[in-house]
Design a protein around this motif. Sequence first.
Motif: not given
Length: 96
Positions: A17-27, A51-60, A70-75
């Motif tokens: 919950r805390r992680a998700i609230q942090g994501y919300e705080k960051e917009g 889930i995508q945000i958590r993946f990026y965090q998990d890889i550093g 997160i909102d950038a193009s696939n390239d």
Amino acid sequence: MKNRTLREIYEEYGISRRAIQGYEKEGLVHATDKMKRGYLLYNKDMVNRIIQIRFYQDIGYRVKQIKEIIDASNDIKKIALEVKLDELKSKKIKTN
């Protein structure tokens, strides 16, 4: 997929919950609905984004870095992942 509460997201994906609230705080994410009792709800797209945000965090990646890609193009995402992969390979070589 039905809308999920914070508890359901935690139970299904292990994202606190805390992680998700942090994501919300960051917009990065936002609740898409609210139950009568005031529980926040997240639709399928927001859950996938969490889930995508958590993946990026998990890889550093840090949250501020994730905000940039997160909102950038696939390239751009592909390049960011390739850079991170190279960093992780380099780190592994140094520890062996």
